[in-house]
Design an enzyme around this catalytic site. Structure first.
Site, PDB file in Angstrom:
ATOM      1  CG  ASP A 222       4.039  -1.739   5.635  1.00 33.08           C
ATOM      2  OD1 ASP A 222       2.979  -2.146   4.769  1.00 33.08           O
ATOM      3  OD2 ASP A 222       3.279  -1.505   6.939  1.00 33.08           O
TER       4      ASP A 222
ATOM      5  N   PRO B 225       0.604  -1.064  -0.014  1.00 29.18           N
ATOM      6  CG  PRO B 225      -0.082  -1.235   2.015  1.00 29.18           C
ATOM      7  CD  PRO B 225       0.989  -1.670   1.272  1.00 29.18           C
TER       8      PRO B 225
ATOM      9  CD  GLU C  33      -0.129  -5.737  13.039  1.00 28.85           C
ATOM     10  OE1 GLU C  33       0.104  -5.143  12.501  1.00 28.85           O
ATOM     11  OE2 GLU C  33      -0.510  -5.501  14.076  1.00 28.85           O
TER      12      GLU C  33
ATOM     13  CE1 TYR D 140       1.535   8.950   3.055  1.00 29.61           C
ATOM     14  CE2 TYR D 140       1.503   6.411   3.773  1.00 29.61           C
ATOM     15  CZ  TYR D 140       1.531   7.721   4.047  1.00 29.61           C
ATOM     16  OH  TYR D 140       2.524   7.991   5.057  1.00 29.61           O
TER      17      TYR D 140
END
Length: 394
Positions: A238, A148, A339, A150
């Site tokens: 990540d 992911p 998690e 941004y």
């Protein structure tokens, strides 16, 4: 056309000719004598005598003599060509044209099967040896890396760094990069330049909180994997973390669910902490954490500290799951518990887990928590105008 006349000898000039009656020539004598000599020989001689007589009549026509000579010899050749001069046997039997019957050689149908199967070329080339070795090689499992991301100041740096690491991993590997609301041109340009096989996915759900943004983006990737039934090992990577190549190679040894310890930089950034499983060989026997607030969790592991088989998402019968509900991360739990609530949907307990590497004694990735805050950076990292000169050249 000049006429060709034959000069007569003096003996013939003294004679008188009336209507050609007294005309006489050697050729005429030859023809007269020849007709009496060959009249009784055959029918062909009679035809020749008539032919010579006809030619003798037109012989005196001057320019026609050359033509008559050519015609004369042509007719002679034609007559001799059609006249039979030998004996041809008409006794032709059908056996002269009969074809010999072709028979295949006799085959001994009582050959032993063992003799036939023992026949071989007897050639053992290096290519055949390499083919045998290739058949023994087990194909590598596909890695499905979910990231992911941004829009922020260090996004280009993080994606380029992670993309270069994934480029060094042996294929097959697919990189699923998820953005929210819309796919940006800058991110797509970075992904194309990495040379890694990727899929650019968009999360359409609006996140009211920062923690929910990553949850919705990972769920969008999980839906994509389940919809297309991608087969491989799913790993949440990540973009701001640091990974070793050894980690990605170890992921291919996972059968169902694998976990390992992760080194993290504390939020205060003044100390490093470790969090993850404690293993006896590949068997998980406990957990280690430095944060007292997280000891209430069932499984103490970071989001980048585990991976699982993608077939758990879309093949519940294979893994004996009692329910076929979609497996997703929950945005209704407190931060830090995403998690453990997600792992509880994948496995029942530690007996279904695999510790990697054996003994869980190596740190293979680091979670640094680098926050850029309100860092101002040029859009697309392109400078629309020149910078201000602070140190001019003297």
């Amino acid at each position: 056309m000049a006429s060709i006349r034959r000069t007569l000898s003096p003996a013939y000039h003294d004679r008188s000719y009336q209507n050609g009656a007294g005309f006489s020539s050697p050729s005429h004598k030859f023809l007269s004598n020849g007709s009496s000599k060959y009249s009784s020989s055959s029918s062909s001689s009679t035809h020749l005598q008539l032919l010579f007589t006809a030619l003798n009549l037109v012989y005196r026509k001057g320019w026609r003599r050359s033509f008559c000579r050519c015609l004369f010899f042509f007719l002679i050749g034609f007559v001799f060509g059609i006249t039979p001069f030998g004996h041809i046997s008409n006794d032709i039997q059908a056996k002269d044209f009969a074809f010999t019957e072709l028979k295949s050689p006799p085959i001994n149908s009582q050959l032993d099967d063992q003799l036939i199967t023992s026949v071989s070329l007897g050639v053992n080339t290096r290519l055949e040896e390499q083919k045998e070795v290739t058949d023994l090689i087990v194909p590598l499992k596909q890695l499905i890396v979910v990231t992911p991301t941004y829009n922020r100041g260090f996004q280009a740096y993080f994606l380029n760094r992670l993309g270069q690491v994934l480029r060094l991993v042996k294929p097959p590997l697919v990189w699923i990069v998820v953005e929210e609301k819309a796919a940006s041109f800058e991110t797509a340009e970075i992904l194309r330049k990495t040379g890694v096989m990727y899929r650019h996915v968009v999360s359409t759900r609006n996140a009211s909180d920062v923690k929910d943004r990553g949850v919705h983006q990972r769920n969008a990737a999980l839906e994509h994997i389940e919809r297309h039934k991608l087969d491989g090992i799913v790993f949440f990577a990540d973009d701001d973390n640091v990974y070793t190549l050894e980690l990605f190679e170890s992921l291919r040894t996972i059968s169902r669910f694998g976990t390992w310890p992760v080194a993290m930089l504390a939020q205060s950034k003044n100390k490093a902490i470790l969090e993850g499983p404690v293993c006896n060989a590949s068997r998980v026997i406990g957990w280690h954490t430095n944060e007292k607030s997280k000891r209430l969790r069932r499984f103490h592991v970071d989001m980048s500290g585990f991976a699982f088989n993608s077939t758990i998402l879309w093949d519940s019968k294979r893994w004996g799951r009692p329910f076929s509900n979609p497996i997703q991360q929950l945005d209704t739990v407190k931060e830090g518990f995403q998690e453990t609530t997600f792992i509880e949907q994948l496995v029942e307990d530690e007996s279904q887990m695999e510790g990697i590497p054996p003994g869980c004694s190596r740190i293979m990735n680091w979670h640094l928590h680098l926050d850029t805050g309100n860092l101002v950076y040029p859009k697309g990292w392109l400078l629309e105008k020149n910078l201000d000169v602070t140190l001019p050249i003297k």
